[in-house]
Design an enzyme around this catalytic site. Structure first.
Site, PDB file in Angstrom:
ATOM      1  N   ASP A  41       0.874  -1.173   0.000  1.00 36.24           N
ATOM      2  CA  ASP A  41       0.000   0.000   0.000  1.00 36.24           C
ATOM      3  C   ASP A  41       0.913   1.226   0.000  1.00 36.24           C
ATOM      4  O   ASP A  41       1.645   1.449   0.967  1.00 36.24           O
ATOM      5  CB  ASP A  41      -0.856  -0.056   1.272  1.00 36.24           C
ATOM      6  CG  ASP A  41      -2.097   0.802   1.183  1.00 36.24           C
ATOM      7  OD1 ASP A  41      -2.117   1.731   0.353  1.00 36.24           O
ATOM      8  OD2 ASP A  41      -3.043   0.549   1.961  1.00 36.24           O
ATOM      9  N   ASP A 137      -2.735   4.683  -2.570  1.00 34.13           N
ATOM     10  CA  ASP A 137      -3.749   5.304  -1.722  1.00 34.13           C
ATOM     11  C   ASP A 137      -4.281   6.592  -2.381  1.00 34.13           C
ATOM     12  O   ASP A 137      -3.504   7.372  -2.934  1.00 34.13           O
ATOM     13  CB  ASP A 137      -3.090   5.636  -0.374  1.00 34.13           C
ATOM     14  CG  ASP A 137      -4.088   5.986   0.711  1.00 34.13           C
ATOM     15  OD1 ASP A 137      -4.977   5.175   0.983  1.00 34.13           O
ATOM     16  OD2 ASP A 137      -3.972   7.095   1.285  1.00 34.13           O
ATOM     17  N   GLU A 200      -6.500   3.338  -5.757  1.00 40.57           N
ATOM     18  CA  GLU A 200      -7.713   3.533  -4.960  1.00 40.57           C
ATOM     19  C   GLU A 200      -8.389   4.794  -5.479  1.00 40.57           C
ATOM     20  O   GLU A 200      -7.844   5.890  -5.369  1.00 40.57           O
ATOM     21  CB  GLU A 200      -7.397   3.703  -3.475  1.00 40.57           C
ATOM     22  CG  GLU A 200      -8.673   3.811  -2.647  1.00 40.57           C
ATOM     23  CD  GLU A 200      -8.540   4.589  -1.335  1.00 40.57           C
ATOM     24  OE1 GLU A 200      -9.415   4.432  -0.477  1.00 40.57           O
ATOM     25  OE2 GLU A 200      -7.589   5.367  -1.171  1.00 40.57           O
ATOM     26  N   HIS A 261     -10.979  -2.201   3.985  1.00 39.69           N
ATOM     27  CA  HIS A 261     -10.849  -1.754   5.376  1.00 39.69           C
ATOM     28  C   HIS A 261     -11.531  -0.413   5.637  1.00 39.69           C
ATOM     29  O   HIS A 261     -11.444   0.112   6.738  1.00 39.69           O
ATOM     30  CB  HIS A 261      -9.360  -1.649   5.718  1.00 39.69           C
ATOM     31  CG  HIS A 261      -8.661  -0.606   4.895  1.00 39.69           C
ATOM     32  ND1 HIS A 261      -8.515  -0.712   3.526  1.00 39.69           N
ATOM     33  CD2 HIS A 261      -8.121   0.580   5.233  1.00 39.69           C
ATOM     34  CE1 HIS A 261      -7.908   0.366   3.073  1.00 39.69           C
ATOM     35  NE2 HIS A 261      -7.650   1.170   4.072  1.00 39.69           N
ATOM     36  N   ASP A 262     -12.169   0.162   4.628  1.00 36.83           N
ATOM     37  CA  ASP A 262     -12.849   1.452   4.809  1.00 36.83           C
ATOM     38  C   ASP A 262     -14.371   1.330   4.725  1.00 36.83           C
ATOM     39  O   ASP A 262     -15.076   2.345   4.816  1.00 36.83           O
ATOM     40  CB  ASP A 262     -12.390   2.448   3.734  1.00 36.83           C
ATOM     41  CG  ASP A 262     -10.917   2.799   3.858  1.00 36.83           C
ATOM     42  OD1 ASP A 262     -10.414   2.885   4.996  1.00 36.83           O
ATOM     43  OD2 ASP A 262     -10.260   2.996   2.807  1.00 36.83           O
TER      44      ASP A 262
HETATM   45  C1  GLC Z   1      -7.453   5.790   2.024  1.00 32.37           C
HETATM   46  C2  GLC Z   1      -7.307   4.615   2.945  1.00 32.37           C
HETATM   47  C3  GLC Z   1      -7.862   4.993   4.282  1.00 32.37           C
HETATM   48  C4  GLC Z   1      -7.065   6.147   4.838  1.00 32.37           C
HETATM   49  C5  GLC Z   1      -7.051   7.315   3.842  1.00 32.37           C
HETATM   50  C6  GLC Z   1      -5.997   8.311   4.196  1.00 32.37           C
HETATM   51  O1  GLC Z   1      -8.777   6.089   1.773  1.00 32.37           O
HETATM   52  O2  GLC Z   1      -7.897   3.482   2.387  1.00 32.37           O
HETATM   53  O3  GLC Z   1      -7.877   3.904   5.149  1.00 32.37           O
HETATM   54  O4  GLC Z   1      -7.597   6.583   6.042  1.00 32.37           O
HETATM   55  O5  GLC Z   1      -6.768   6.886   2.543  1.00 32.37           O
HETATM   56  O6  GLC Z   1      -4.726   7.849   3.858  1.00 32.37           O
END
Ligand code: GLC
Length: 471
Positions: A41, A137, A200, A261-262
């Site tokens: 990641d 990310d 993402e 995980h979100d």
């Molecule tokens: C992305 C991640 C999340 C994180 C955010 C800030 O959305 O998946 O878990 O809090 O970025 O880095």
């Protein structure tokens, strides 16, 4: 650990709370020995406020690293995704810096070429060590408007939602220049054989597709989150599938995400009974699939008491469902007190059902969701039609969702009952090769087949009698 790893203070080392670089190398080696790939990641939009770059940047307006972050005399109206203004006043140098997330996560200035060079070096560091690629990310947030124009209000903002949604993110997200950065990342990743770049990206499907890049030289896989957001009924899911497949650029490789995980766990979103139907859906869609740990045993969201809350998203805006702790609880391996996960105190509580919902227990039950996942993984390896076969005849009829996957002579019919009562489905002559939610494997079908509530069937169609006579 202000945002549990999404606040990086050094891109080229392992945080001691997770182990050492030696541990990492060993993990990679052991994974590769088992033909598993390891994807990291990569968090390029922001660093930790403890990163030496930021310490330097905030130390003086004359710092060579000042322009590595986004400093302004006056804030504009951009919000943080975790609620509140995205701008933080920094007394020593009397300016504001921008943070898309926590104030402990200052945003890098991706318009600065030195930032790009440093970040691409970080990618190379891990590629050299042998990692198989990156999940990038918040890829769509990397570049902000160079004039820092105010965002317009969001006309659909319902009160009670995160204040981060009060404005449309016109000027601090999905800026056209971001595609140059993505293409550069891809060039770095492609200079090593067999690596992957995943992005993402939470955007409407048309905008999402742009992240495949010109001539497909952007992300290999811009994460497709449509299933995370879709209502759970046959018509809605059929529509999501058709919409995505229709706008997918020619030769682009599709992908589907069922959980992360979100977002709330799938078994919580659609109900425990439907979790196996969802698994069958995911594994019979074209391209690459992403599943989240614990979905293979049907884990559900674990309720978190206020004292147990860890996630800053929940702490900043309590009680409106922002917290992501419920989907981040320990993986239950067995029925013991701490589920075989740890000897210490886990940072989030175990689910109350871990005595029964655990790997060891589900291994004993041949009809469990765990065995379904294993079967589906093996099946995709055996039948390429399920991976890159054509997607045909997507249709919804009441609670029944159906489609076909076809590759040359191989033809599969997928029947998913997203409701709780039986439906009749038309079929050709075939054999049930996977039944989710029942014991029907090996059953021969012809003409009409009954699909029970919360049941899913994968049918291998055999040559129809007319075709056999023809050949
Ligand atoms: C992305 C991640 C999340 C994180 C955010 C800030 O959305 O998946 O878990 O809090 O970025 O880095």
């Amino acid at each position: 650990m202000a945002d549990f790893g999404y606040d990086v203070a050094d891109y080229c080392t392992i945080d001691p709370i997770f182990g050492t670089m030696q541990d990492f190398d060993r993990l990679l080696e052991e994974a590769h020995r088992r033909s598993l790939k390891v994807i990291l990641d990569f968090v390029p939009n922001h660093t930790s406020d403890q990163h030496p770059w930021f310490l330097d940047s905030r130390s003086s307006r004359e710092s060579p690293k000042r322009d590595w972050y986004l400093w302004r005399d006056e804030p504009n109206n951009w919000m943080s995704n975790f609620g509140g203004s995205g701008w933080e006043w920094d007394e020593p140098t009397a300016q504001y810096y921008y943070h898309s997330f926590l104030k402990e996560q200052p945003d890098l200035n991706w318009r600065n070429p030195a930032v790009r060079i440093a970040m691409y070096d970080a990618l190379r560091f891990w590629l050299e060590r042998g990692v198989d690629g990156f999940r990038v990310d918040v890829m769509w947030l990397l570049i902000k408007d160079n004039q820092f124009r105010d965002n317009p209000p969001n006309p659909d903002y319902p009160p009670g939602q995160s204040s981060g949604n009060r404005l449309l993110t016109l000027y601090n997200a999905n800026r056209p220049e971001v595609h140059v950065v993505v293409a550069e990342m891809r060039t770095v990743v492609d200079s090593y054989p067999g690596r992957v770049l995943i992005g993402e990206i939470y955007l409407p499907v048309k905008e999402l597709m742009a992240y495949y890049g010109q001539d497909l030289k952007g992300a290999n896989l811009p994460f497709n989150f449509l299933l995370l957001q879709s209502a759970w009924n046959a018509e809605a899911v059929a529509q999501v599938i058709s919409e995505y497949m229709n706008v997918l650029p020619a030769r682009a490789w599709p992908n589907w995400v069922l959980g992360n995980h979100d977002n709330a766990r799938i078994a919580t979103r659609v109900g425990v009974q439907q979790a196996q139907v969802a698994a069958m859906l995911l594994f019979t869609l074209p391209g690459t699939l992403t599943m989240y740990y614990g979905e293979e045993i049907g884990m559900t969201n674990v309720p978190i008491t206020p004292e147990d809350v860890q996630d800053p998203a929940e702490k900043n805006q309590p009680g409106i469902g922002m917290g992501r702790d419920p989907e981040r609880t320990p993986m239950p391996w067995n029925g013991s007190r701490l589920a075989g996960f740890t000897d210490g105190r886990p940072w989030l509580p175990l689910g109350a059902d871990h005595a029964t919902v655990n790997v060891e227990a589900l291994e004993q039950d041949r009809n469990s969701i765990l065995h379904l996942y294993r079967k589906l993984i093996a099946l995709r390896r055996k039948h390429p039609a399920l991976i890159d076969g054509e997607m045909r005849s997507v249709a919804a009829d009441q609670n029944l969702l159906r489609y076909e996957r076809v590759d040359g002579d191989e033809r599969f019919l997928v029947l998913l009952n997203l409701g709780h009562s039986s439906v009749q489905a038309a079929t050709e002559i075939g054999i049930v090769i996977v039944a989710a939610g029942s014991y029907r494997e090996g059953e021969r079908v012809d003409n009409l087949v009954e699909v029970k509530g919360s049941e899913a069937l994968l049918i291998k169609i055999e040559r129809s009698s007319t075709r056999r006579a023809d050949s």
